[in-house]
Scaffold this motif. Structure first.
Motif, short mmCIF file in Angstrom:
data_model
loop_
_atom_site.label_atom_id
_atom_site.label_comp_id
_atom_site.label_asym_id
_atom_site.label_seq_id
_atom_site.Cartn_x
_atom_site.Cartn_y
_atom_site.Cartn_z
N GLU A 171 -3.13 -2.64 -1.15
CA GLU A 171 -2.92 -3.43 0.07
C GLU A 171 -3.90 -4.61 0.13
O GLU A 171 -4.86 -4.70 -0.63
N PHE A 223 -10.38 -3.49 -7.23
CA PHE A 223 -10.66 -3.94 -5.86
C PHE A 223 -11.44 -5.25 -5.89
O PHE A 223 -12.42 -5.38 -6.62
N LYS A 245 -4.92 1.69 -1.51
CA LYS A 245 -4.68 1.13 -2.84
C LYS A 245 -3.48 0.18 -2.80
O LYS A 245 -2.44 0.52 -2.26
N ALA A 272 0.83 -1.21 0.00
CA ALA A 272 0.00 0.00 0.00
C ALA A 272 0.86 1.26 0.00
O ALA A 272 1.92 1.31 0.58
N THR A 278 -6.19 -4.58 -5.20
CA THR A 278 -6.42 -4.29 -3.78
C THR A 278 -7.43 -5.32 -3.28
O THR A 278 -8.45 -5.54 -3.92
N GLN A 338 -1.99 -10.12 -7.48
CA GLN A 338 -1.93 -8.77 -6.87
C GLN A 338 -0.67 -8.04 -7.34
O GLN A 338 -0.73 -6.86 -7.71
#
Length: 326
Positions: free
Chosen positions: A46, A179, A44, A2, A211, A205
């Protein structure tokens, strides 16, 4: 990792499910307080882990954030835009940026559709690709999650649980979201397969800059995959901090009890460790106790806990807790 840019901001989120009585004239007699005044940020890039026992509202939080459930009150901001005030085409456009991986890979795939139709459905619904271009994109997505692209014409019953979850992940990635809510994506899988799926999520990721809100029971897995961890109990978040702080210095008695249940693979340490066993049952979310929700089971309960609901506040930088002792 993040970069402290807030992607999702959740403020005072509540989701109550009405309890009704009567067959002909149903009347509203109460509410199941599944999510009761929850606030947190997701940065964003994480992975925010969300843990707690069954029925505490974790899944409802995830579904309410992406508006599969509309909240009773509160706000969910996606890069500053309030999703709770959107509807129709505006919300539909935002849905491309948010996806969910469901808990049960056996129930979340339509048995009547081929893998190609399942993974390609989001592209069709949002009018992004059709025909040959869509087929090529689906094959690309299957390869991305470690499946053979020749499986495109097979049906879900021809796959194992781990392979089905990979199909679910491919479907979630079809619209190139930013997300993803991972709703206990490994709890229905064999232990041998769980690590493979978690490793796949981490690789994706890194490769795609995703995220995650990672909902789970398994605290050791949450520590492995998450940057920060939020602990839920009976519809409320009781503690939130980065993973090392939560595991090494828990401030809420419920977090301490949860962590004491995680086995440590060192017989010497394990023998000296004291296990905290909570007594009694979790109260009903339809009728939570006055004061702190945890007061009926807390080993450190005080008189104030039974009367005053503790404020959820930041006690150290980045470490939030709702407890009178903190």
């Amino acid at each position: 990792m993040a970069d402290n840019h807030v992607l999702i901001k959740v403020e005072h989120l509540k989701k109550y499910f009405p309890i009704t009585r009567g067959i002909v004239f149903s009347r509203h007699v109460g509410d199941i307080k599944a999510v009761d005044d929850v606030s947190f940020d997701v940065y964003k890039g994480e992975t925010l882990g969300l843990v707690g026992e069954s029925g505490c509202g974790k899944t409802t939080v995830g579904r309410t954030i992406i508006q599969l459930y509309r909240p009773t009150s509160g706000s969910v901001y996606y890069e500053g835009k309030d999703l709770t005030r959107m509807g129709g085409n505006e919300l539909r456009a935002m849905r491309r940026k948010m996806q969910i991986i469901f808990q049960d890979p056996y129930a979340s795939l339509n048995p009547r559709l081929t893998v190609g139709s399942i993974v390609g459905e989001p592209l069709e619904i949002h009018h992004i690709l059709q025909g040959k271009a869509m087929r090529e994109r689906v094959e690309e997505l299957l390869e991305l999650v470690g499946l053979n692209p020749y499986f495109i014409n097979r049906y879900p019953h021809e796959f194992s649980g781990g392979q089905r979850q990979r199909i679910g992940i491919a479907r979630a990635l079809a619209l190139e979201p930013e997300f993803i809510v991972c709703d206990e994506p490994i709890s229905a899988l064999d232990v041998s397969i769980q690590a493979q799926v978690v490793n796949l999520l981490e690789e994706l990721q890194d490769k795609l800059g995703l995220t995650y809100l990672f909902i789970a029971h398994d605290l050791s897995m949450v520590r492995h995959i998450s940057d920060r961890v939020a602990v839920m109990y009976l519809g409320k978040i009781v503690e939130l901090s980065d993973r090392n702080t939560i595991y090494n210095n828990p401030l809420h008695p419920y977090t301490e009890a949860l962590l004491s249940a995680v086995p440590i693979p060192d017989p010497v340490v394990e023998e000296k460790r004291k296990r905290i066993i909570l007594e009694g049952d979790v109260p009903s979310p339809a009728n939570p106790p006055p004061g702190c929700n945890f007061n009926t089971r807390c080993p450190k309960v005080m008189d104030i806990c039974r009367e005053v609901d503790p404020e959820y506040r930041e006690v150290e930088k980045g470490h939030w807790v709702a407890c009178h002792l903190a």
